[in-house]
Design a protein around this motif. Structure first.
Motif, mmCIF file in Angstrom:
data_model
loop_
_atom_site.group_PDB
_atom_site.id
_atom_site.type_symbol
_atom_site.label_atom_id
_atom_site.label_comp_id
_atom_site.label_asym_id
_atom_site.label_seq_id
_atom_site.Cartn_x
_atom_site.Cartn_y
_atom_site.Cartn_z
ATOM 1 N N ASP A 111 32.283 43.951 -8.599
ATOM 2 C CA ASP A 111 32.222 45.246 -7.930
ATOM 3 C C ASP A 111 31.019 46.066 -8.388
ATOM 4 O O ASP A 111 30.385 46.746 -7.578
ATOM 5 C CB ASP A 111 33.502 46.044 -8.208
ATOM 6 C CG ASP A 111 34.667 45.600 -7.346
ATOM 7 O OD1 ASP A 111 34.546 44.561 -6.664
ATOM 8 O OD2 ASP A 111 35.706 46.291 -7.364
ATOM 9 N N ASP B 231 23.343 36.729 -5.896
ATOM 10 C CA ASP B 231 24.681 36.356 -5.453
ATOM 11 C C ASP B 231 25.330 35.428 -6.473
ATOM 12 O O ASP B 231 24.659 34.615 -7.127
ATOM 13 C CB ASP B 231 24.620 35.615 -4.117
ATOM 14 C CG ASP B 231 24.279 36.523 -2.954
ATOM 15 O OD1 ASP B 231 24.465 37.742 -3.077
ATOM 16 O OD2 ASP B 231 23.829 35.996 -1.913
ATOM 17 N N THR B 232 26.642 35.530 -6.579
ATOM 18 C CA THR B 232 27.404 34.539 -7.329
ATOM 19 C C THR B 232 27.585 33.306 -6.441
ATOM 20 O O THR B 232 27.507 33.402 -5.209
ATOM 21 C CB THR B 232 28.772 35.104 -7.721
ATOM 22 O OG1 THR B 232 29.431 35.607 -6.551
ATOM 23 C CG2 THR B 232 28.627 36.234 -8.736
ATOM 24 N N TRP C 70 27.829 45.032 -6.647
ATOM 25 C CA TRP C 70 27.874 45.451 -5.243
ATOM 26 C C TRP C 70 27.567 46.945 -5.121
ATOM 27 O O TRP C 70 26.715 47.359 -4.337
ATOM 28 C CB TRP C 70 29.257 45.145 -4.661
ATOM 29 C CG TRP C 70 29.465 45.658 -3.267
ATOM 30 C CD1 TRP C 70 29.962 46.863 -2.896
ATOM 31 C CD2 TRP C 70 29.141 44.965 -2.060
ATOM 32 N NE1 TRP C 70 29.983 46.981 -1.532
ATOM 33 C CE2 TRP C 70 29.486 45.829 -0.989
ATOM 34 C CE3 TRP C 70 28.612 43.718 -1.773
ATOM 35 C CZ2 TRP C 70 29.304 45.469 0.350
ATOM 36 C CZ3 TRP C 70 28.431 43.350 -0.435
ATOM 37 C CH2 TRP C 70 28.778 44.222 0.607
ATOM 38 N N HIS D 101 24.148 39.271 -0.619
ATOM 39 C CA HIS D 101 25.100 40.015 0.210
ATOM 40 C C HIS D 101 24.950 41.523 0.084
ATOM 41 O O HIS D 101 24.810 42.238 1.083
ATOM 42 C CB HIS D 101 26.541 39.628 -0.170
ATOM 43 C CG HIS D 101 26.838 38.178 -0.063
ATOM 44 N ND1 HIS D 101 26.828 37.485 1.135
ATOM 45 C CD2 HIS D 101 27.153 37.263 -1.023
ATOM 46 C CE1 HIS D 101 27.140 36.220 0.921
ATOM 47 N NE2 HIS D 101 27.330 36.052 -0.381
ATOM 48 N N LEU E 87 30.184 31.766 -5.511
ATOM 49 C CA LEU E 87 31.253 32.038 -4.552
ATOM 50 C C LEU E 87 31.311 33.535 -4.278
ATOM 51 O O LEU E 87 31.294 34.343 -5.206
ATOM 52 C CB LEU E 87 32.600 31.564 -5.093
ATOM 53 C CG LEU E 87 32.794 30.053 -5.205
ATOM 54 C CD1 LEU E 87 34.148 29.733 -5.848
ATOM 55 C CD2 LEU E 87 32.698 29.392 -3.826
ATOM 56 N N PHE E 88 31.399 33.899 -3.013
ATOM 57 C CA PHE E 88 31.422 35.304 -2.626
ATOM 58 C C PHE E 88 32.531 36.066 -3.334
ATOM 59 O O PHE E 88 32.347 37.219 -3.759
ATOM 60 C CB PHE E 88 31.587 35.415 -1.104
ATOM 61 C CG PHE E 88 31.647 36.823 -0.597
ATOM 62 C CD1 PHE E 88 30.489 37.574 -0.448
ATOM 63 C CD2 PHE E 88 32.859 37.411 -0.267
ATOM 64 C CE1 PHE E 88 30.533 38.880 0.024
ATOM 65 C CE2 PHE E 88 32.913 38.712 0.204
ATOM 66 C CZ PHE E 88 31.751 39.443 0.342
ATOM 67 N N GLU E 89 33.686 35.430 -3.496
ATOM 68 C CA GLU E 89 34.828 36.133 -4.074
ATOM 69 C C GLU E 89 34.652 36.447 -5.552
ATOM 70 O O GLU E 89 35.438 37.214 -6.123
ATOM 71 C CB GLU E 89 36.123 35.332 -3.869
ATOM 72 C CG GLU E 89 36.084 33.919 -4.410
ATOM 73 C CD GLU E 89 35.708 32.894 -3.348
ATOM 74 O OE1 GLU E 89 36.271 31.787 -3.391
ATOM 75 O OE2 GLU E 89 34.863 33.214 -2.482
ATOM 76 N N ASP E 90 33.608 35.889 -6.158
ATOM 77 C CA ASP E 90 33.342 36.180 -7.569
ATOM 78 C C ASP E 90 32.317 37.303 -7.761
ATOM 79 O O ASP E 90 31.979 37.629 -8.898
ATOM 80 C CB ASP E 90 32.831 34.921 -8.280
ATOM 81 C CG ASP E 90 33.893 33.833 -8.358
ATOM 82 O OD1 ASP E 90 35.089 34.193 -8.412
ATOM 83 O OD2 ASP E 90 33.536 32.643 -8.350
ATOM 84 N N GLN E 91 31.837 37.890 -6.670
ATOM 85 C CA GLN E 91 30.838 38.958 -6.776
ATOM 86 C C GLN E 91 31.454 40.181 -7.465
ATOM 87 O O GLN E 91 32.471 40.712 -7.001
ATOM 88 C CB GLN E 91 30.335 39.361 -5.386
ATOM 89 C CG GLN E 91 29.098 40.241 -5.391
ATOM 90 C CD GLN E 91 27.822 39.429 -5.532
ATOM 91 O OE1 GLN E 91 27.684 38.382 -4.936
ATOM 92 N NE2 GLN E 91 26.891 39.930 -6.329
#
Length: 266
Positions: free
Chosen positions: A106, A97-98, A109, A155, A100-104
């Motif tokens: 694409d 994971d990064t 994922w 995640h 911050l989630f918003e920095d994951q």
């Protein structure tokens, strides 16, 4: 005990760790095994070691993210062994994971989902007609994770493993009339090569397991072979945790409330 005499088994992600231990267990019980792995050399080494121990094994490089590879692996097993009785979907991807989630990204994922969940889908799709022709002993065993059941981070990996649990249930319902059973094993923390160099982390992890240790690949191999065997002939669609009791107890919270494990009181 040789529960798999005459069986043909294909395993993904079987070059090391859980997959390797499971391939060895199947071969020791009489199965002919196809060891597949993204790393073809690793798969070949495992198969050669099984043969050196008296078992029957072949190897094949296989990228389960590619439909052609999944179909070629199944075809190789059927061509080599004349049949396919068991598929073990063990291949996975797990990116960190990064912060911050918003920095994951694409691509990370998609990679985790496409290999972990999509790979199982592709292999099962290719294998199912052959498993259905396996005289009632066809079985798929998917390898999940406690990450698919509770929050332990990661995640994308966790979402993929949770999806694999859902696929196990829906495919079990579809495949049962065709004589094929589909089940899921859910490992906790397992001492695989992925943990090499992090022995201190494993020691700390062991302290939160009710049974007082992390798992070994052979623990999971035993569960997988059970679910693939005739001993589990009336079991399908289940999720079997093999996790040292992790999902049943929160030792951290118990300790916060002043409770101690028996091993701590001794």
């Amino acid at each position: 005990m040789r529960r798999f005499e005459g069986y043909a088994v294909m395993l993904t992600g079987a070059g090391r760790g859980i997959g390797e231990a499971t391939a060895r267990r199947f071969a020791a019980e009489g199965a002919r095994v196809l060891v597949t792995d993204l790393d073809g050399e690793r798969a070949a080494k495992t198969a050669a070691s099984i043969r050196a121990d008296g078992g029957e094994a072949e190897s094949l490089a296989c990228d389960v993210a590619e439909r052609a590879d999944a179909e070629a692996a199944v075809a190789h097993a059927v061509r080599s062994f004349g049949r396919l009785d068991v598929l073990v979907n063990n291949a996975h991807s797990c990116n960190r994971d990064t912060p911050l989630f918003e920095d994951q990204p694409d691509d990370e994922w998609h990679q985790d989902l496409d290999i972990t969940l999509g790979g199982a889908f592709r292999c099962a799709r290719a294998a199912l007609p052959h498993l259905a022709a396996a005289d009632g002993r066809g079985a798929i065993v998917n390898v999940g994770s406690v990450n698919g059941e509770q929050d332990f981070g990661n995640h994308a990996y966790s979402a993929a493993k949770a999806g694999l649990a859902g696929l196990t249930r829906t495919l079990a319902g579809h495949a049962a009339p065709r004589g094929v059973r589909v089940n899921l094993v859910v490992p906790g923390t397992i001492r695989t090569p992925g943990w090499d160099g992090r022995e201190d982390t494993l020691r700390r992890a062991a302290s939160v397991y009710p049974l007082g240790r992390v798992g070994e690949p052979t623990d999971i191999a035993a569960a997988i072979t059970f679910l693939a065997s005739s001993d589990a002939a009336w079991i399908t669609g289940v999720t079997l945790p093999v996790d040292g009791g992790l999902l049943t107890s929160n030792l951290g919270l118990r300790r916060a409330f002043g409770h101690r494990a028996a091993s701590e009181e001794a």
